[in-house]
Write an enzyme that holds these catalytic residues in place. Structure first.
Site, PDB file in Angstrom:
ATOM      1  N   LYS A 186      -1.135  -8.880  -4.662  1.00 24.21           N
ATOM      2  CA  LYS A 186      -1.276  -7.627  -4.927  1.00 24.21           C
ATOM      3  C   LYS A 186      -1.410  -7.266  -6.523  1.00 24.21           C
ATOM      4  O   LYS A 186      -0.871  -8.031  -7.412  1.00 24.21           O
ATOM      5  CB  LYS A 186      -0.586  -6.424  -4.143  1.00 24.21           C
ATOM      6  CG  LYS A 186      -0.682  -6.501  -2.671  1.00 24.21           C
ATOM      7  CD  LYS A 186      -2.043  -6.227  -2.219  1.00 24.21           C
ATOM      8  CE  LYS A 186      -2.144  -5.650  -0.903  1.00 24.21           C
ATOM      9  NZ  LYS A 186      -2.175  -6.616   0.197  1.00 24.21           N
TER      10      LYS A 186
HETATM   11  C1  LIG Z   1      -1.661  -6.008   1.807  1.00 22.81           C
HETATM   12  C2  LIG Z   1      -2.071  -4.670   2.378  1.00 22.81           C
HETATM   13  C3  LIG Z   1      -1.265  -4.209   3.525  1.00 22.81           C
HETATM   14  C4  LIG Z   1       0.025  -4.710   3.827  1.00 22.81           C
HETATM   15  O1  LIG Z   1       1.126  -5.046   2.925  1.00 22.81           O
HETATM   16  P1  LIG Z   1       2.131  -6.422   2.930  1.00 22.81           P
HETATM   17  O2  LIG Z   1       2.951  -5.989   1.982  1.00 22.81           O
HETATM   18  O3  LIG Z   1       1.335  -7.465   2.968  1.00 22.81           O
HETATM   19  O4  LIG Z   1       2.695  -6.119   4.313  1.00 22.81           O
HETATM   20  C5  LIG Z   1      -1.727  -3.073   3.893  1.00 22.81           C
HETATM   21  N1  LIG Z   1      -2.891  -2.510   3.695  1.00 22.81           N
HETATM   22  C6  LIG Z   1      -3.744  -3.029   3.017  1.00 22.81           C
HETATM   23  C7  LIG Z   1      -5.086  -2.213   2.632  1.00 22.81           C
HETATM   24  C8  LIG Z   1      -3.440  -4.121   2.322  1.00 22.81           C
HETATM   25  O5  LIG Z   1      -4.378  -4.619   1.413  1.00 22.81           O
END
Ligand SMILES: *Cc1c(COP(=O)(O)O)cnc(C)c1O
Length: 399
Positions: A186
Site C-alpha cells: 500500500k
Molecule cells: C488491501 C486492501 C484491503 C485490505 O487490507 P489488508 O491490510 O491487506 O487487510 C481492503 N480493501 C482494499 C480495496 C484493499 O486494496
C-alpha cells in the site's frame, strides 16, 4: 504506490525507540515505556493529517472494515453493498460480519456507479462500502447523498487511497467512517496494519472497545484486569512496532504522493500516443494520489492486442479483466460458494437453505469497462530508462 520504496532511516529510528523500552504492547506498562506511545501517537497524527476527529488503529485494512461494521451494528439479516471491482478483502469482511455482500456496477471512475447503488438498495440494506480504488475517488458525495436519503451508513474503503482528496478534503472523511490499509504493497506500509477514521465519538468508542476484547476504555485505577465491558469484542490491536513504522511513513506520505503525481504525468504523456485511448475519470485531478494510471482502449480486443505488444517490450500493463483477486467474474470461490464451514455458511443457512447466489454475468456494465482497461502502478521512483522503455513500447503498439 508502495511505501516500501521509501522505507529507510526514519522508520528504523522510530523502531529503535520502541526496542529501547521493550514495550511492544500499545496499552499499559506506563513506567517501563518511558513516555513512548507509538500507536497512540500514530492515531493522533493520522487523525490530524486527514482532518478526522478520531482515528483507531487496527491490525489490517480487512480488520478495519470488520471493526467499522461491528461498531455500526451490522450483522446477520443485513445486506451491505460494495462494488464488483475491489480487493476480495472488502466482501470477506462483509461476510465475516454476518451480513450478505451485494455488488454494484462501476463506471468510468472505476469506482461505484451511484445510479446502480440506488437500484440495489433493499429494505435489508444497512450500509454501503464504496471503494476508492487505485488512488482515486468514487463519486463519494453522490453516494453519501443517496445513503442519507435511504438512511444507510457509508464506510469508505480507502485502503488504496491515503493522501487522496476532493477539493482538499481527504477521502475517508465523507462517510460515517473511512478505513485504511498499511499492508506491504500500500501507499504507506507498516508491514501489516490498518486505521479507521470517524468524526463520531460514539462510533469511535465502540470501535476502540470492540477491537480490544470489549475492554471499556474509561480510565480505571485498577488496571486492565478490573475493566468493565458493555459488549463482546475481539482482538484487532496494532502493536507498537507497527505504530512506530506508521509514524515515519505518514510523515512521508505527501512526498510519496507528490512524486507519484509527477511520474504519472510523464507516463500519461507516453500513453497518450495510443489511438482512441481515454483515461480513467478522476473527479478532482488536483487531489489524485496518483498511485495508478488507468486507461481505456476502444475495444477489449484492442486492449489485449496493445498489452501483448507492451508485454513483448518488457512493460506489460495489468489487465484486471483477468485478475483473480480484484474482479467479480474471476472470484470463482465466491461464485461457487466455497467455504470451510461444514454448514456451508455464509453461503447457506444453518439448516442448509441457500442464503445467497452470485451470478458471474451479474455486472455487464463493469465488464464492458474493465474488459477495455489497462493499468500501471505508478512508482515513487521512476527511472528515466523505464519511462523511455514505456514510451517506446507505446509507439510500437501504434499500428
Ligand atoms: C488491501 C486492501 C484491503 C485490505 O487490507 P489488508 O491490510 O491487506 O487487510 C481492503 N480493501 C482494499 C480495496 C484493499 O486494496
Amino acid at each position: 504506490m508502495p511505501g516500501f520504496e521509501v522505507f529507510g532511516a526514519e522508520e528504523k529510528k522510530e523502531i529503535d525507540e520502541v526496542l529501547s523500552t521493550g514495550v511492544l504492547f500499545r496499552y499499559e506498562f506506563a513506567e517501563q515505556r518511558k513516555g513512548i506511545w507509538k500507536v497512540r501517537d500514530f492515531e493522533g497524527n493520522f487523525a490530524a493529517y486527514t482532518g478526522a476527529v478520531h482515528a483507531q488503529a487496527v491490525t489490517s485494512g480487512t480488520a478495519a472494515l470488520k471493526v467499522a461494521m461491528a461498531a455500526l451494528g451490522i450483522g446477520p439479516g443485513d445486506e451491505v453493498i460494495t462494488q464488483g471491482f475491489t480487493f476480495v478483502a472488502t466482501w470477506e469482511a462483509i461476510f465475516d460480519s454476518g451480513a450478505v455482500p451485494v455488488f454494484a456496477e462501476v463506471d468510468e471512475t472505476l469506482n461505484m456507479d451511484p445510479a446502480d447503488l440506488e437500484k440495489k438498495i433493499t429494505p435489508k440494506t444497512r450500509a454501503v462500502i464504496p471503494v476508492h480504488m487505485m488512488g482515486a475517488p468514487a463519486r463519494i458525495e453522490e453516494i453519501c447523498a443517496i445513503a442519507k436519503k435511504h438512511k444507510i451508513a457509508v464506510i469508505e474503503d480507502t485502503a488504496q487511497a491515503p493522501g487522496a482528496r476532493i477539493n482538499g478534503r481527504h477521502l475517508g472523511t465523507f462517510g460515517d467512517c473511512g478505513t485504511f490499509s498499511f499492508d506491504p504493497v500500500k501507499t504507506m506500509t507498516t508491514g501489516e496494519g490498518g486505521m479507521i477514521i470517524t468524526d463520531s465519538e460514539d462510533l469511535w468508542r465502540k470501535m476502540s472497545e470492540y477491537h480490544d476484547h470489549g475492554h471499556d476504555h474509561v480510565p480505571n485505577p485498577g488496571g486492565r484486569g478490573g475493566d468493565g465491558r458493555s459488549f463482546i469484542g475481539f482482538n484487532y490491536r496494532m502493536m507498537e512496532l507497527q505504530g512506530a513504522v506508521g509514524l515515519a511513513q505518514l510523515a512521508k506520505l505527501d512526498g510519496i504522493v507528490a512524486a507519484q503525481r509527477k511520474n504519472k504525468a510523464a507516463m500519461r504523456k507516453a500513453i497518450s500516443v495510443l489511438p482512441g485511448v481515454k483515461f480513467r475519470e478522476i473527479i478532482d485531478p488536483a487531489g489524485d494520489s496518483a498511485s495508478f494510471i488507468a486507461f481505456f482502449l476502444p475495444t477489449a480486443e484492442e486492449a489485449v492486442r496493445v498489452n501483448k505488444v507492451l508485454s513483448d517490450e518488457g512493460c506489460g500493463a495489468v489487465y484486471f479483466a483477468n485478475n483473480t483477486w480484484h474482479y467479480y467474474p474471476k472470484w470463482e470461490h465466491l461464485l461457487a460458494g466455497s467455504t470451510l464451514a461444514a454448514s456451508g455458511w455464509p453461503f447457506k443457512e444453518a439448516d442448509g437453505r441457500r442464503r445467497v447466489v452470485y451470478d458471474s454475468a451479474a455486472l455487464p456494465q463493469s465488464a464492458a469497462i474493465i474488459d477495455r482497461t489497462l493499468v500501471y502502478q505508478v512508482p515513487v521512483k521512476l527511472a528515466d530508462e523505464r519511462l523511455a522503455q514505456i514510451a517506446a513500447a507505446m509507439k510500437k503498439a501504434v499500428s
